[in-house]
Design a protein around this motif. Structure first.
Motif, mmCIF file in Angstrom:
data_model
loop_
_atom_site.group_PDB
_atom_site.id
_atom_site.type_symbol
_atom_site.label_atom_id
_atom_site.label_comp_id
_atom_site.label_asym_id
_atom_site.label_seq_id
_atom_site.Cartn_x
_atom_site.Cartn_y
_atom_site.Cartn_z
ATOM 1 N N VAL A 143 0.823 -1.217 0.000
ATOM 2 C CA VAL A 143 0.000 0.000 0.000
ATOM 3 C C VAL A 143 0.857 1.268 0.000
ATOM 4 N N PRO A 144 1.880 1.420 0.867
ATOM 5 C CA PRO A 144 2.677 2.655 0.807
ATOM 6 C C PRO A 144 3.353 2.865 -0.544
ATOM 7 N N ALA A 145 3.877 1.774 -1.128
ATOM 8 C CA ALA A 145 4.527 1.911 -2.434
ATOM 9 C C ALA A 145 3.521 2.325 -3.504
ATOM 10 N N ALA A 146 2.329 1.717 -3.482
ATOM 11 C CA ALA A 146 1.315 2.044 -4.488
ATOM 12 C C ALA A 146 0.838 3.485 -4.349
ATOM 13 N N VAL A 147 0.742 3.968 -3.109
ATOM 14 C CA VAL A 147 0.339 5.373 -2.906
ATOM 15 C C VAL A 147 1.390 6.312 -3.476
ATOM 16 N N LEU A 148 2.677 5.990 -3.275
ATOM 17 C CA LEU A 148 3.742 6.831 -3.821
ATOM 18 C C LEU A 148 3.793 6.750 -5.349
ATOM 19 N N TRP A 149 3.455 5.587 -5.920
ATOM 20 C CA TRP A 149 3.464 5.433 -7.375
ATOM 21 C C TRP A 149 2.304 6.165 -8.035
#
Length: 294
Positions: A143-149
């Motif tokens: 989730v954190p990576a997808a939010v940053l992407w």
């Protein structure tokens, strides 16, 4: 067809029916139906009543304060309020349609991936361990990576769902193909089936039990991944689903809201399993003569 051949087939069918009747004692079918009813309906109801009774007992003993363990009636009142206001249908629509779309996209991606893993040795040696590793990785970690992407958009939600569901479906298909007798693909090759026809008419049908098990697990991962994404990536532009409702209950320190959200998430997941995957699984098993599997 000649009359004597027709009569012969009718006689064979009558003999088979008679043998089946001899093998099946009178009343067995009715007894099996009653046992199925007890197992599938009454047993879960009794278990649910027992859990609610234990919950009520613990609440009445005041072992934990009200804000940590509300009464079952208070949680039910919370759910009833959502139903009466019509909000529950909005929450369900937002979450369920996302889960279904994410699952279907995962299925479209995982099926060719699973075929490649099962039939191309070099591809399997290179990517098989990575796919298995992704399957064991908690979806919430993405989730954190997808939010940053992608920011707080639907792309974030679907990315988390895909990364959670695709490995399970692909590995289920690989397991199903690994159990296919080697003679089947060889026969297809002798009959002139190319790679696409072999995959469509031989590999996928023969691997269907394992493939279906992977789909069931993939749906479970889709639903869990979606809830993780909705809990963390909250924004008005993303709509308001069950995950956001659960997050709001936590933010308000309202345990009744939290428990109501948990129960709604739980019953949706169980409902999809009972209404879709379990009948489909039984149909597949029965078509293969595995009628004893429940």
């Amino acid at each position: 067809m000649p009359q004597h051949e027709t009569q012969l087939r009718e006689d064979e069918a009558a003999v088979e029916a008679g043998l089946d009747a001899l093998d099946t004692p009178a009343g067995t079918a009715r007894g099996a139906a009653r046992r199925d009813l007890l197992r599938q309906v009454l047993a879960p109801v009794v278990a649910l009543v027992a859990i609610v009774g234990l919950w009520q007992f613990l609440w009445s003993r005041a072992i934990w304060p009200e804000f940590q363990l509300p009464a079952p009636l208070a949680v039910w009142d919370q759910i009833q309020t959502l139903i009466d206001s019509g909000q529950v249908w909005e929450f369900l629509w937002v979450s369920v349609h996302r889960a279904v779309i994410g699952f279907l996209i995962s299925l479209a991606v995982a099926t060719p991936l699973g075929l490649l893993l099962a039939k191309v040795r070099l591809f399997r040696a290179a990517f098989g361990p990575l796919i298995s590793g992704l399957q064991s990785l908690p979806s919430v970690a993405w989730v954190p990576a997808a939010v940053l992407w992608f920011g707080l958009t639907d792309a974030t939600i679907y990315t988390v769902v895909l990364l959670g569901a695709v490995p399970s479906i692909a590995n289920g298909l690989v397991a199903g193909i690994d159990q296919i007798p080697p003679i089947l693909p060889r026969v297809g090759k002798v009959l002139g089936a190319g790679r696409i026809d072999s995959a469509r008419y031989i590999l996928l049908p023969a691997a269907l039990p394992g493939y279906l098990a992977g789909m069931k697990q993939g749906w479970a991962f889709s639903w869990r991944s979606l809830m993780a994404a909705e809990l963390i990536a909250t924004s008005p532009q993303l709509g308001f689903g069950l995950g956001q409702y659960l997050h709001n209950g936590m933010a308000l320190s309202d345990m009744s809201m939290v428990m109501a959200g948990i129960l709604l998430i739980f019953f949706v997941g169980v409902g999809i399993e009972l209404l879709l995957f379990r009948p489909l699984e039984r149909s597949v098993l029965r078509s293969r003569g595995l009628t004893g599997a429940h």
